[in-house]
Structures are given as C-alpha cells and as structure tokens.
Design a protein around this motif. Structure first.
Motif, PDB file in Angstrom:
ATOM      1  N   LEU A   1       0.814  -1.201   0.000  1.00 31.89           N
ATOM      2  CA  LEU A   1       0.000   0.000   0.000  1.00 31.89           C
ATOM      3  C   LEU A   1       0.850   1.253   0.000  1.00 31.89           C
ATOM      4  N   HIS A   2       2.090   1.122   0.469  1.00 35.83           N
ATOM      5  CA  HIS A   2       2.967   2.284   0.582  1.00 35.83           C
ATOM      6  C   HIS A   2       3.845   2.471  -0.651  1.00 35.83           C
ATOM      7  N   GLN A   3       3.706   1.557  -1.620  1.00 42.35           N
ATOM      8  CA  GLN A   3       4.514   1.691  -2.818  1.00 42.35           C
ATOM      9  C   GLN A   3       4.049   2.881  -3.644  1.00 42.35           C
ATOM     10  N   PRO A   4       4.924   3.776  -4.028  1.00 41.90           N
ATOM     11  CA  PRO A   4       4.516   4.958  -4.804  1.00 41.90           C
ATOM     12  C   PRO A   4       3.819   4.546  -6.091  1.00 41.90           C
ATOM     13  N   GLN A   5       2.756   5.271  -6.427  1.00 40.47           N
ATOM     14  CA  GLN A   5       1.988   4.997  -7.634  1.00 40.47           C
ATOM     15  C   GLN A   5       2.397   5.968  -8.733  1.00 40.47           C
ATOM     16  N   PRO A   6       2.260   5.548  -9.963  1.00 43.62           N
ATOM     17  CA  PRO A   6       2.559   6.478 -11.065  1.00 43.62           C
ATOM     18  C   PRO A   6       1.703   7.723 -10.964  1.00 43.62           C
ATOM     19  N   LEU A   7       2.275   8.869 -11.376  1.00 37.40           N
ATOM     20  CA  LEU A   7       1.588  10.144 -11.261  1.00 37.40           C
ATOM     21  C   LEU A   7       0.246  10.124 -11.984  1.00 37.40           C
ATOM     22  N   GLU A   8       0.216   9.477 -13.177  1.00 34.08           N
ATOM     23  CA  GLU A   8      -1.045   9.492 -13.921  1.00 34.08           C
ATOM     24  C   GLU A   8      -2.145   8.741 -13.176  1.00 34.08           C
ATOM     25  N   ASN A   9      -1.762   7.695 -12.402  1.00 31.64           N
ATOM     26  CA  ASN A   9      -2.764   6.977 -11.605  1.00 31.64           C
ATOM     27  C   ASN A   9      -3.333   7.872 -10.512  1.00 31.64           C
ATOM     28  N   CYS A  10      -2.471   8.645  -9.836  1.00 30.31           N
ATOM     29  CA  CYS A  10      -2.925   9.550  -8.785  1.00 30.31           C
ATOM     30  C   CYS A  10      -3.843  10.615  -9.362  1.00 30.31           C
ATOM     31  N   LEU A  11      -3.447  11.179 -10.503  1.00 32.72           N
ATOM     32  CA  LEU A  11      -4.288  12.203 -11.115  1.00 32.72           C
ATOM     33  C   LEU A  11      -5.642  11.630 -11.512  1.00 32.72           C
ATOM     34  N   GLU A  12      -5.644  10.406 -11.986  1.00 31.96           N
ATOM     35  CA  GLU A  12      -6.906   9.778 -12.381  1.00 31.96           C
ATOM     36  C   GLU A  12      -7.802   9.582 -11.169  1.00 31.96           C
ATOM     37  N   ALA A  13      -7.210   9.204 -10.025  1.00 30.64           N
ATOM     38  CA  ALA A  13      -8.006   9.037  -8.798  1.00 30.64           C
ATOM     39  C   ALA A  13      -8.573  10.373  -8.346  1.00 30.64           C
ATOM     40  N   ILE A  14      -7.741  11.429  -8.436  1.00 34.60           N
ATOM     41  CA  ILE A  14      -8.210  12.761  -8.051  1.00 34.60           C
ATOM     42  C   ILE A  14      -9.355  13.200  -8.948  1.00 34.60           C
ATOM     43  N   ARG A  15      -9.198  12.950 -10.270  1.00 36.35           N
ATOM     44  CA  ARG A  15     -10.277  13.312 -11.188  1.00 36.35           C
ATOM     45  C   ARG A  15     -11.561  12.558 -10.849  1.00 36.35           C
ATOM     46  N   TYR A  16     -11.419  11.297 -10.509  1.00 33.64           N
ATOM     47  CA  TYR A  16     -12.611  10.500 -10.169  1.00 33.64           C
ATOM     48  C   TYR A  16     -13.337  11.075  -8.951  1.00 33.64           C
ATOM     49  N   PHE A  17     -12.575  11.348  -7.887  1.00 35.29           N
ATOM     50  CA  PHE A  17     -13.201  11.887  -6.674  1.00 35.29           C
ATOM     51  C   PHE A  17     -13.775  13.271  -6.924  1.00 35.29           C
ATOM     52  N   PHE A  18     -13.087  14.051  -7.752  1.00 33.21           N
ATOM     53  CA  PHE A  18     -13.580  15.394  -8.086  1.00 33.21           C
ATOM     54  C   PHE A  18     -14.934  15.307  -8.798  1.00 33.21           C
ATOM     55  N   GLN A  19     -15.008  14.470  -9.787  1.00 27.11           N
ATOM     56  CA  GLN A  19     -16.227  14.398 -10.584  1.00 27.11           C
ATOM     57  C   GLN A  19     -17.377  13.734  -9.833  1.00 27.11           C
ATOM     58  N   ASN A  20     -17.082  12.810  -8.929  1.00 21.82           N
ATOM     59  CA  ASN A  20     -18.131  12.040  -8.276  1.00 21.82           C
ATOM     60  C   ASN A  20     -18.423  12.482  -6.849  1.00 21.82           C
ATOM     61  N   SER A  21     -17.849  13.607  -6.467  1.00 25.90           N
ATOM     62  CA  SER A  21     -18.115  14.123  -5.118  1.00 25.90           C
ATOM     63  C   SER A  21     -19.598  14.473  -4.958  1.00 25.90           C
ATOM     64  N   GLU A  22     -20.139  14.244  -3.767  1.00 24.29           N
ATOM     65  CA  GLU A  22     -21.523  14.620  -3.490  1.00 24.29           C
ATOM     66  C   GLU A  22     -21.664  16.132  -3.348  1.00 24.29           C
ATOM     67  N   ASP A  23     -20.560  16.833  -3.151  1.00 18.37           N
ATOM     68  CA  ASP A  23     -20.580  18.291  -3.069  1.00 18.37           C
ATOM     69  C   ASP A  23     -20.250  18.878  -4.443  1.00 18.37           C
ATOM     70  N   ALA A  24     -20.834  20.044  -4.705  1.00 14.83           N
ATOM     71  CA  ALA A  24     -20.484  20.773  -5.919  1.00 14.83           C
ATOM     72  C   ALA A  24     -19.104  21.409  -5.728  1.00 14.83           C
ATOM     73  N   VAL A  25     -18.224  21.239  -6.714  1.00 15.36           N
ATOM     74  CA  VAL A  25     -16.873  21.792  -6.645  1.00 15.36           C
ATOM     75  C   VAL A  25     -16.645  22.645  -7.897  1.00 15.36           C
ATOM     76  N   ILE A  26     -16.207  23.883  -7.671  1.00 12.61           N
ATOM     77  CA  ILE A  26     -15.957  24.815  -8.771  1.00 12.61           C
ATOM     78  C   ILE A  26     -14.564  25.423  -8.572  1.00 12.61           C
ATOM     79  N   VAL A  27     -13.778  25.422  -9.621  1.00 12.13           N
ATOM     80  CA  VAL A  27     -12.434  25.995  -9.564  1.00 12.13           C
ATOM     81  C   VAL A  27     -12.443  27.296 -10.376  1.00 12.13           C
ATOM     82  N   PHE A  28     -11.963  28.372  -9.748  1.00 16.63           N
ATOM     83  CA  PHE A  28     -11.930  29.690 -10.371  1.00 16.63           C
ATOM     84  C   PHE A  28     -10.487  30.101 -10.643  1.00 16.63           C
TER      85      PHE A  28
END
Length: 582
Positions: free
Chosen positions: A3-30
C-alpha cells in the motif's frame, strides 16, 4: 503490492479526477480573474440554469443567491471569492439558492480555499458547495414540533410567551387596545383519566380544545402549557365588558357535557384573568398573575372567574418586612450558597456544580429561593444579591480547582437575573469578578432564562457575545417551561441547553413526554448545543437519558444541593473514584 509503494503520477491524477467528478458536493475551480475553470458533475446539476448566478450582477440573471439573514440577493464573488483569492480560507457560509423555475429554495453551505504555486502565490480558488436543504428542513420541522403540543397541536408554553411578547409590542400601535391572558385548568382531570383511561382523557382534551377554538376569533390564541392547563391570549376584546362576555361564553361551552366512547363527562373550570394596556408588561408576569387569579377563583364557591389585582400578592406589611430583612441579610452575610453536582451521565463523574443561593435566616432557619427571590426581583435587591452569588461561586471554584487539579474540567454554573443585564457595565462587572477571584472565563457557565432575552432583546446579543469572547459558556435555563423560546436558540449564542425537570418527571410512563424529550435532545445535537438534564431522581430517568446520549445531568439521584463542606467531600470522592477507575 504494498500500500505504501509509490503509484505512477497518472494513476494519482486519475483518482483525483474521479473523486472530483463524483463528489456529493459541488466543486468549482476559479481563476485569478474569477473566471470558472472547471466544475464537477454535482455543480452542473445544482446550477442547472448556469453559473451566472455566482458572479454576474446583471439583473437579467433569473436565479439568485440570497442571504438568509437579510433576504437580500448576494454575489458569491463579493461574499466569498474575493476573500479566497486574497488568501483566506472560508468555511460553511449558509446561503439560499432561489431558482427561477422552482418554488422551493435550496439551502447551501459554501466553503472556499486558495490554491498556491511553488512560489506560494495564489493561482486559483476552489469553492465547495453542499446542499443542506434536508438538514435545514429537519431542523425547521423539529423547531415547529417542539413549539407545539403533540396531542392537540396547540402552541406550547414556549411559543405562547413569544406570542404574548409580540402582542404587548403591538399595544402602542392601537390606542385603547389591551392584551388579556386567561388561565384555567380542568378540575379533577387526573381522576377522570385514571377512571376512564388515558385514551378517554386524551379524547376529552381534544374535544375541549375544539370548544375553546370555537369561542375565539382569528387573532386570539389558545395554548396548552401543562397536562390539563390552558392559557388563552386574547387581543380581540376592545373593552373589559367584551372580555368578560367572551369568558362567560367560554365557561358556558365548557360546562356542557362531553361524550367520549359512550362516556358522558362533565367538567368544571375556574378561570383567572390578567390584562394590560402597557408595552412595559412582562409575559411571565401576566401569566403568573392570571394563575394567581385562578387560584383565587377556586377559593370561591360562587365565582367562576377572577380578574387579577395587586391585593392578591403578598400583603404590603409583610412584603415591606421581608424587604428590610433581605437588605440586612445581604449586608450582614446571612446568604449562603449550596452546590448541586453536575455529572457526566455516562460515568457519573462530577464535572461542575450549580450554585444555588439560600437564606440562613436567624429566626426561620434555612430558606429556599422561592421565599425571597420574588421580593428581591420586585425591589431590585436581586442585583446586589446576584453579584454576590457570582463572586462567591467563583471564589469557591478557585479553591476547589486548586485543591483538586486532577479535575481539570471543573466549572461552576451561576444563574443571572434579567435585571443584572440591564446596566451598561454588566460585562465589565463579570470581568472584574473573574479577574479578582482568579478564574478563567471558560470555567464559568452563566444560566439565563427567557426573561433576560425578552426584557432586553435588542441589547442582550452584544453583551452575550462579549461574555462568550471572554470564554464564558452560556446556558438557557428551564428549557421547555415557557421560560425559553426555540427561536432564541438560533438568535442568541448559547452553548448549553438545560432540559427542565418537567420533561424528566413522568417520562418513564408518559409516552408524550418521552417523545418531546427525544425531540429536544435531537434538536440540541443539530444545533451543536450541549444538553444538561435537570431533575434526575430515579434509575429509570438515568437509563432513559443515557439511552438518549444526553451528556450531562443533575438531580437527587446523584445528590441534592449541598453546603460547601458536604459538596467538597462529594467532589473528593468523585476525584478518587475517577483515579481508581479512569
């Protein structure tokens, strides 16, 4: 894979994108110029008519963000974005979203934070918007339920006091207008309920309410303030003659037999009345006076109602003697404090004491507050007496905290009268006492009743806010008795709600009381208030409150109010027990 093994950057970004898009809260970046850079799915669904409502002041924008405090439109840009882009983190600003194509407003909780680059320069702002409509709706429903009698739907005592206050405030707008308070109970109701059963008793109350309502006009209001106690607020009568005509009609209607489940039941009521044409009237006084007049009517075999007059109070001679004795007692040190422990319900550990004043009378012995507090309030002696109580309580708390440093939570809870809040130097007096007695504000709880709030509703918020800035905790006392209004829980900065003993008594056998008690505790949780239950006398009371996860309690089950030495012994025992069983 670890679990502590570093993940490729693109995998982390993909996870962030997933949580961003599927969050129950509205998120807006200005961006830096407040332009919208990206939004997630929830934001697009929430602002279905577009995002102009957030930053565009053009009157052509159909949707609106509204400040619930002022009901005025606001721009997210002005309210929050500019602060975020200046480097500020903003949390939980509540707004209403008014959609042009919906009759229902949406409650929003808005937060925001800046995003900086490697040079610590602000590049973007993120706004997170949560739909809290369900939670606000639940709170509103609980507020409404808690202000209404569950059986009859009538206002309870809390709402009644509000309505009387409003009626009093209206008196100066209509010359000759008056406010009348009519108080009565159902004689022998307990015997009727015990004989025919709970269902018949409730049926009688419901039919009784229907008859009361039929005797009133639209502007008048009936409230149920006890098991068989009712109060009518009458504002429609233009003269005493009209008032008495309504009262006599009410008595005649209630004297007719009731039929419930084939039982024909007749009741008798004796009515007390107090009336006023002064905007200086106090709702509590009007109700108390009407209750006194009702008691007077019950002493008469022929009179069915009685109008309050000042002669019904304590005789003038005795009142004067009592006042002189009380002045001497305050001056010569006859007043003493007793302390009732406040415990953590889960563990029974003592964490505080409520200070309760007693009069050690040289002839009559130890006198309870019921004997001398009314005359103290009437004569203004409550002010020097109240300051003595606060100073003595703080002095004793300092001694106990020094002796029992293990009990780091130990606090003292002190009642303050509405008259103590009237002067401009109230806050300075409290601060001086704390400094001179060496007590931090966070170890003092000040208990106030609705009388404080009603008497000084315009000026009290500032003083209470200043006290809280000193770390002092604020508690609303006697909650549920009519000395506390639910609207004040939002309006004033309380930390603690003291659940009145009337809720606790009989809750183990009265489902209605238990339901109310549960609603009040849930309401307190939702409002972020600590709950202290008063009047805990039996193991059943204790078990119920523990089941409700009520935090703190006091009552004879733990200890009656004790003199200083006995309270100290009990505190020592609690400290030792806690050391042995941490």
């Amino acid at each position: 894979m670890s679990l502590h093994q570093p993940q490729p950057l693109e995998n982390c970004l993909e996870a962030i994108r997933y949580f961003f898009q599927n969050s129950e809260d509205a998120v807006i970046v200005f961006g830096q110029n407040y332009q919208i850079l990206t939004t997630n799915i929830r934001a697009q669904a929430l602002f279905i008519n577009g995002f102009d409502v957030l930053t565009n002041s053009d009157s052509g924008v159909a949707d609106q963000l509204v400040d619930p405090e002022t009901s005025c439109p606001v721009l997210l840009l002005e309210l929050l974005l500019q602060r975020v882009m200046a480097g500020e983190v903003v949390n939980d600003v509540e707004l209403l979203l008014n959609l042009s194509d919906s009759a229902q407003d949406i409650w929003l909780s808005v937060s925001g934070f800046p995003i900086t680059n490697d040079q610590d320069q602000i590049e973007n702002g993120v706004v997170i918007i949560r739909d809290i409509s369900d939670r606000r709706s639940q709170i509103a429903q609980q507020l409404q339920e808690a202000q209404r009698d569950l059986l009859t739907g009538l206002p309870n005592r809390s709402l009644l006091v509000e309505k009387i206050s409003q009626a009093i405030a209206q008196l100066d707008r209509a010359p000759g207008a008056m406010v009348a308070v009519i108080y009565f109970d159902v004689e022998r109701f307990k015997a009727i309920s015990d004989t025919f059963g709970h269902i018949v008793g409730n049926g009688l109350l419901l039919q009784l309410v229907n008859r009361i309502q039929a005797c009133l006009v639209q502007d008048d209001l009936a409230a149920r303030i006890g098991r068989d106690e009712f109060v009518i607020l009458l504002t429609s009568a233009q003269s005493q003659e009209q008032l008495l005509a309504i009262v006599e009609h009410l008595i005649a209607e209630l004297s007719k037999p009731f039929t419930i489940d084939d039982h024909e039941i007749s009741i008798r009521v004796k009515i007390g009345i107090d009336l006023s044409q002064s905007t200086n009237s106090d709702p509590e006084d009007l109700m108390a006076n009407a209750g006194t007049a009702m008691s007077q009517a019950k002493q008469s075999s022929s009179e069915q109602y009685c109008i309050f007059n000042q002669d019904m109070r304590l005789g003038n001679g005795e009142s004067l003697r009592l006042e002189l004795d009380l002045r001497r007692a305050i001056r010569t040190g006859e007043m003493v404090l007793h302390y009732q422990p406040i415990v953590i319900i889960k563990s029974r550990e003592i964490v505080g004491f409520e200070a309760l004043v007693r009069w050690n009378h040289p002839v009559r012995g130890l006198l309870s507050p019921n004997y001398f507090i009314p005359i103290a309030e009437e004569t203004g002696l409550i002010i020097p007496l109240g300051w003595w109580v606060l100073r003595e309580s703080c002095r004793q708390l300092r001694l106990w905290r020094n002796r029992f440093p293990q009990n780091s939570k130990l606090f003292v809870s002190v009642n303050m009268s509405s008259q103590q809040f009237a002067p401009d130097d109230t806050v300075e007096m409290v601060q001086t006492i704390l400094q001179e007695e060496g007590i931090e504000g966070k170890y003092l709880k000040i208990e106030i009743t609705e009388g404080v709030l009603i008497a000084h509703s315009e000026s009290i918020i500032k003083k209470l806010g200043q006290l809280r800035e000193m770390g002092i905790q604020l508690s609303i006392d006697d909650f549920g008795t009519g000395y506390s209004s639910l609207s004040y829980l939002h309006q004033f900065p309380f930390d603690t709600l003291k659940l009145d003993r009337s809720f606790i008594e009989g809750a183990d056998s009265d489902y209605e009381k238990l339901e109310i008690m549960q609603s009040v505790v849930r309401l307190a949780w939702n409002l972020g208030l600590e709950v202290v239950a008063e009047g805990i006398e039996t193991q059943k009371h204790y078990a119920q409150l523990r089941g409700l996860r009520c935090e703190l309690g006091q009552g004879y089950l733990f200890s009656r109010p004790l003199a200083q030495a006995a309270a100290e012994d009990l505190l020592l025992q609690s400290v030792n027990d806690n050391l042995l069983n941490p």
